[in-house]
Structure formats: structure tokens, C-alpha cells
Design a protein around this motif. Structure first.
Motif, PDB file in Angstrom:
ATOM      1  N   LEU A 147       0.819  -1.216   0.000  1.00 16.86           N
ATOM      2  CA  LEU A 147       0.000   0.000   0.000  1.00 16.86           C
ATOM      3  C   LEU A 147       0.852   1.266   0.000  1.00 16.86           C
ATOM      4  CD1 LEU A 147      -2.715  -1.047   2.628  1.00 16.86           C
ATOM      5  CD2 LEU A 147      -2.730  -1.378   0.146  1.00 16.86           C
ATOM      6  N   GLN A 148       2.166   1.115   0.017  1.00 13.78           N
ATOM      7  CA  GLN A 148       3.062   2.272   0.012  1.00 13.78           C
ATOM      8  C   GLN A 148       3.152   2.865  -1.395  1.00 13.78           C
ATOM      9  OE1 GLN A 148       4.288   3.721   2.520  1.00 13.78           O
ATOM     10  NE2 GLN A 148       4.661   2.251   4.169  1.00 13.78           N
ATOM     11  N   PRO A 149       3.214   4.208  -1.505  1.00 12.45           N
ATOM     12  CA  PRO A 149       3.292   4.827  -2.842  1.00 12.45           C
ATOM     13  C   PRO A 149       4.466   4.326  -3.681  1.00 12.45           C
ATOM     14  CG  PRO A 149       2.840   6.485  -1.163  1.00 12.45           C
ATOM     15  CD  PRO A 149       3.127   5.204  -0.426  1.00 12.45           C
ATOM     16  N   ALA A 150       5.605   4.113  -3.050  1.00 11.60           N
ATOM     17  CA  ALA A 150       6.793   3.710  -3.806  1.00 11.60           C
ATOM     18  C   ALA A 150       6.664   2.327  -4.423  1.00 11.60           C
ATOM     19  CB  ALA A 150       8.028   3.759  -2.904  1.00 11.60           C
ATOM     20  N   PHE A 151       5.768   1.497  -3.870  1.00  9.12           N
ATOM     21  CA  PHE A 151       5.649   0.114  -4.332  1.00  9.12           C
ATOM     22  C   PHE A 151       4.281  -0.154  -4.963  1.00  9.12           C
ATOM     23  CE2 PHE A 151       8.153  -0.316  -0.167  1.00  9.12           C
ATOM     24  CZ  PHE A 151       9.359   0.018  -0.789  1.00  9.12           C
ATOM     25  N   SER A 152       3.565   0.892  -5.337  1.00  3.18           N
ATOM     26  CA  SER A 152       2.173   0.740  -5.767  1.00  3.18           C
ATOM     27  C   SER A 152       2.036  -0.062  -7.059  1.00  3.18           C
ATOM     28  CB  SER A 152       1.527   2.122  -5.947  1.00  3.18           C
ATOM     29  OG  SER A 152       2.231   2.882  -6.916  1.00  3.18           O
ATOM     30  N   GLN A 153       3.057  -0.079  -7.903  1.00  2.22           N
ATOM     31  CA  GLN A 153       2.925  -0.823  -9.170  1.00  2.22           C
ATOM     32  C   GLN A 153       2.856  -2.333  -8.948  1.00  2.22           C
ATOM     33  OE1 GLN A 153       6.582  -0.903 -11.691  1.00  2.22           O
ATOM     34  NE2 GLN A 153       7.420   0.457 -10.110  1.00  2.22           N
ATOM     35  N   TRP A 154       3.241  -2.776  -7.744  1.00  2.00           N
ATOM     36  CA  TRP A 154       3.192  -4.215  -7.440  1.00  2.00           C
ATOM     37  C   TRP A 154       2.072  -4.544  -6.457  1.00  2.00           C
ATOM     38  CZ3 TRP A 154       8.099  -1.653  -6.820  1.00  2.00           C
ATOM     39  CH2 TRP A 154       8.887  -1.723  -7.971  1.00  2.00           C
ATOM     40  N   ARG A 155       1.123  -3.646  -6.336  1.00  2.00           N
ATOM     41  CA  ARG A 155       0.020  -3.848  -5.397  1.00  2.00           C
ATOM     42  C   ARG A 155      -0.823  -5.050  -5.783  1.00  2.00           C
ATOM     43  NH1 ARG A 155      -3.891   0.880  -2.927  1.00  2.00           N
ATOM     44  NH2 ARG A 155      -5.317  -0.482  -1.796  1.00  2.00           N
ATOM     45  N   ARG A 156      -1.208  -5.834  -4.787  1.00  2.00           N
ATOM     46  CA  ARG A 156      -2.063  -6.993  -4.979  1.00  2.00           C
ATOM     47  C   ARG A 156      -3.138  -6.985  -3.901  1.00  2.00           C
ATOM     48  NH1 ARG A 156       1.216 -12.324  -4.917  1.00  2.00           N
ATOM     49  NH2 ARG A 156      -0.401 -13.041  -6.350  1.00  2.00           N
ATOM     50  N   ASP A 157      -4.126  -7.822  -4.083  1.00  2.00           N
ATOM     51  CA  ASP A 157      -5.182  -7.961  -3.085  1.00  2.00           C
ATOM     52  C   ASP A 157      -4.693  -8.899  -1.988  1.00  2.00           C
ATOM     53  OD1 ASP A 157      -7.595  -7.843  -1.767  1.00  2.00           O
ATOM     54  OD2 ASP A 157      -8.524  -9.417  -2.987  1.00  2.00           O
TER      55      ASP A 157
END
Length: 382
Positions: free
Chosen positions: A325-335
Motif C-alpha cells: 500500500l506504500q506509494p513507492a511500491f504501488s505498481q506491485w500492489r495486490r489484493d
């Protein structure tokens, strides 16, 4: 009546020294040799002996340990690393530092640790490593899937920043993984002031990590001093642990078992005190096998209770905001439903060796008061 705690007892975490560290550091300073020295190498030998492993390589931080372990396992661009989102951001940053892709996975809400099944469900043909986090000091048993991972050329790199001294069965953490990484930061169960350590699988990885931590240079400091040149044989970084930091660790190590027992006593004191609070669930660290690093609870209205405890001078914290949920890692966000629920509920209570059982009783009483205050306010608004 509002509970206030003894000064210092309300800190979320606090370094603990045994009284011999200053003299050990002074001896290094008086030697005039402040960098990587024979003191660092003695620390490596003593830790390896304590853990029951063949070799240990000291570096300047836990993050450096993770980074060099990934490099030694030849993880890089195009590879995936399976990692829990519920960890400190350093774990993820180390993965990004080698150009790999983090694949976030959920955790068991009872322990905040991954399970072997959660990890295996996320493995793909691109997976090169899995990085279980031994959250709070709890060891994780990957014996059921270790052979399958090895057959697929997938390395298990344990992030054991919280787990120095914990056991997986009869063996200590570090003796059961592929690569294991420790942190010796200021508030860890064993501190070097700052530092980290990698347990390699064998001589080749050990040599690789030692080369990387010295800017790719093969020769030792003593060897370089006796010649007119040296060789740089690959990529490297300045990741050595200084003799100053190693001296602190060497002074701490003989006292570790006593310190570990104190932490287990304090964690069980929390377990007893929290048993009477409705709606509060203690995160299990398995104190019979682990050396607890954190004491955490899952509670309703976490943010409001956090504010109430802070107002009472009690240094509660949150370990950790989920990384996916961090902005820096948002491209790898999953449910990740369990992680997201835990992320809204988890509260870290003060936990360090300066505490007494009486302090813990007061902290838990204050937590009960905060829960009642917040719950009453919520009922009034509804």
C-alpha cells in the motif's frame, strides 16, 4: 483515574547495554584501527559458533545483509522474489536494489508470518528467491517445500532481523535456511550499535559476499598493506562492519542467553495481563522457541487507541504499514486481505529489557482504559 507509567518504561523500544560495551569500543579506538579489522573477524567466528554454523559474514546493516544475500544468490533483473508485504520497507528496497520484482504475499494473522503454502501459491517460473520474514522473532518451518524450491533453483533467503537466537526445532535460526540475514541495529535482541550478518550456504557464497562487501576487492586489508596493488574482481559496495561495531556485539554476545530469557519472561507477562482484555488478540511469537523481539496486539479502532496511549506517555507503535500500500511500491500492489486487515489493527506495545512486570501491568491497564474511552466515544456517535 488515568494511568501513567514509570519514566522510560513507556518507550516503544530501547537499547540495552550490559556495561562492558564502552570498554570494548575504547580498546578498538585506542588501537587506531577503526574499520574492518580482526575484531570484526572475531565477531564473525563467535557468532558462527553460537549459531552452530560453518561461517558468518558481517556487514554494516541488516539491509546490506539482505542486499548482498540476494546478489550472492544471483537474483537480478527479470527475476521475482516472493516476500510478505507485512515487513519493514528495507526488505523490499533490497529486492529493488538488485533489479528484481517483489511479489507480495499475505500473512497468517495469528503470527504475522508467511506460511509455506502462501509462498508456494505465489511462485512462478520467474521466481528466483523467496524471502520469508521471521516476524517478531518467530521461526518459520519451510521443510515441507524446501526440496521443491531447490529443484526449481529458488533460494530461501530468511529475513531474520527480528530472530537472532530463535530456534527452528533443535537448531538455531541461521542453521536451517539457505541464506539467513540478521540485523544488529540499536534495538535488536543483540546490538552492535549498527550492523548486519549473512549466514551463507557454503564457501563460494561466503567468498562472494566478502568480495561484495569490500567493493569487489579480493585481497584482505592485511594483504593489501603488504603489496603495491590489489584486484577488483566484480561489483561491490562498501558494506564492511567496523571493528567498533563488532566490539559492541562481542561484548553483548556472552550475555545473550540471559537477555533472551528476560525477553521471554516479559512477553509472557504481557500474555497474562492481556488475557483479561476483551477484543484484544496477542500476536503469537512462540516464546518457547523464539527470542521475542516485539509484543503486538490486534485491536479495534487502532488509530484512536494509538492516540490515546500516546497522550498517556506510552510509546506504542505500528510494525508495519503494509508495503503493497506504500506509494513507492504501488505498481506491485495486490489484493492481500489478511495483511490489509492486520495493517488496520496492529499495535506494538513497549517491549524492551528495561521493563518490569509491574510496568507491563500498568501499560495493559492503560490500554484497557484507552479501549473503553474510544469504545464509549464510538457508541455515543453511533
Amino acid at each position: 483515574m488515568t494511568i501513567t507509567v514509570r519514566p522510560g518504561a513507556g518507550r516503544n523500544a530501547s537499547p540495552y547495554l550490559f556495561g562492558e560495551e564502552a570498554a570494548a569500543v575504547a580498546e578498538v579506538l585506542q588501537s587506531g584501527q577503526y574499520g574492518h579489522t580482526d575484531v570484526t573477524e572475531e565477531f564473525e567466528r563467535r557468532v558462527a559458533e553460537f549459531l552452530g554454523v560453518r561461517d558468518a559474514v558481517a556487514v554494516m546493516s541488516g539491509t546490506a545483509a539482505l542486499h548482498t544475500a540476494l546478489l550472492a544468490a544471483e537474483v537480478g533483473p527479470g527475476h521475482e522474489v516472493v516476500v510478505p508485504s507485512m515487513t519493514f520497507c528495507a526488505t523490499v528496497q533490497a529486492i529493488l536494489a538488485v533489479g528484481a520484482t517483489p511479489v507480495f504475499v499475505d500473512v497468517d494473522p495469528a503470527t504475522l508470518c508467511v506460511t509455506d503454502q502462501l509462498v508456494m501459491d505465489a511462485v512462478t517460473d520467474r521466481t528466483r528467491a523467496v524471502m520469508p520474514v521471521l516476524f517478531g522473532g518467530r521461526a518459520i518451518d519451510f521443510s515441507r517445500c524446501r526440496k521443491e524450491l531447490a529443484a526449481r533453483n529458488i533460494t530461501i533467503i530468511e529475513d531474520a532481523a527480528h530472530a537472532f537466537g530463535s530456534r527452528n526445532g533443535a537448531r538455531r535460526v541461521g542453521a536451517t535456511g539457505d541464506l539467513t540475514c540478521f540485523s544488529f541495529g540499536p534495538i535488536k535482541n543483540l546490538t552492535c550499535g549498527q550492523g548486519g550478518l549473512v549466514i551463507p550456504r557454503g564457501h563460494v557464497e561466503a567468498a562472494t559476499i566478502r568480495r561484495i562487501r569490500l567493493l569487489g576487492v579480493v585481497q584482505s586489508q592485511a594483504e593489501r598493506a603488504s603489496t603495491t596493488s590489489y584486484q577488483v574482481e566484480g561489483f561491490g559496495l562498501r558494506y564492511q562492519m567496523s571493528g567498533i561495531n563488532a566490539a559492541i556485539g562481542l561484548a553483548q554476545l556472552p550475555h545473550f542467553e540471559k537477555a533472551a530469557n528476560t525477553r521471554r519472561i516479559l512477553w509472557r507477562a504481557y500474555q497474562r495481563a492481556l488475557a483479561g482484555l476483551d477484543g484484544v488478540r496477542l500476536v503469537d511469537v512462540d516464546p518457547d522457541r523464539s527470542v521475542p523481539h516485539l509484543c503486538q496486539v490486534l485491536i479495534p479502532h487502532r488509530d484512536k487507541v494509538h492516540a490515546q496511549m500516546k497522550a498517556r506517555g506510552i510509546g506504542v507503535g505500528v510494525h508495519y504499514p503494509p508495503n503493497h500500500l506504500q506509494p513507492a511500491f504501488s505498481q506491485w500492489r495486490r489484493d492481500l486481505p489478511a495483511t490489509e486487515q492486520v495493517g488496520r489493527q496492529v499495535l506494538t506495545l513497549p517491549f524492551h529489557q528495561h521493563l518490569t512486570e509491574a510496568d507491563i501491568d500498568q501499560i495493559v491497564t492503560a490500554l484497557g482504559q484507552a479501549l473503553k474511552t474510544v469504545g464509549a466515544a464510538s457508541c455515543t456517535r453511533s
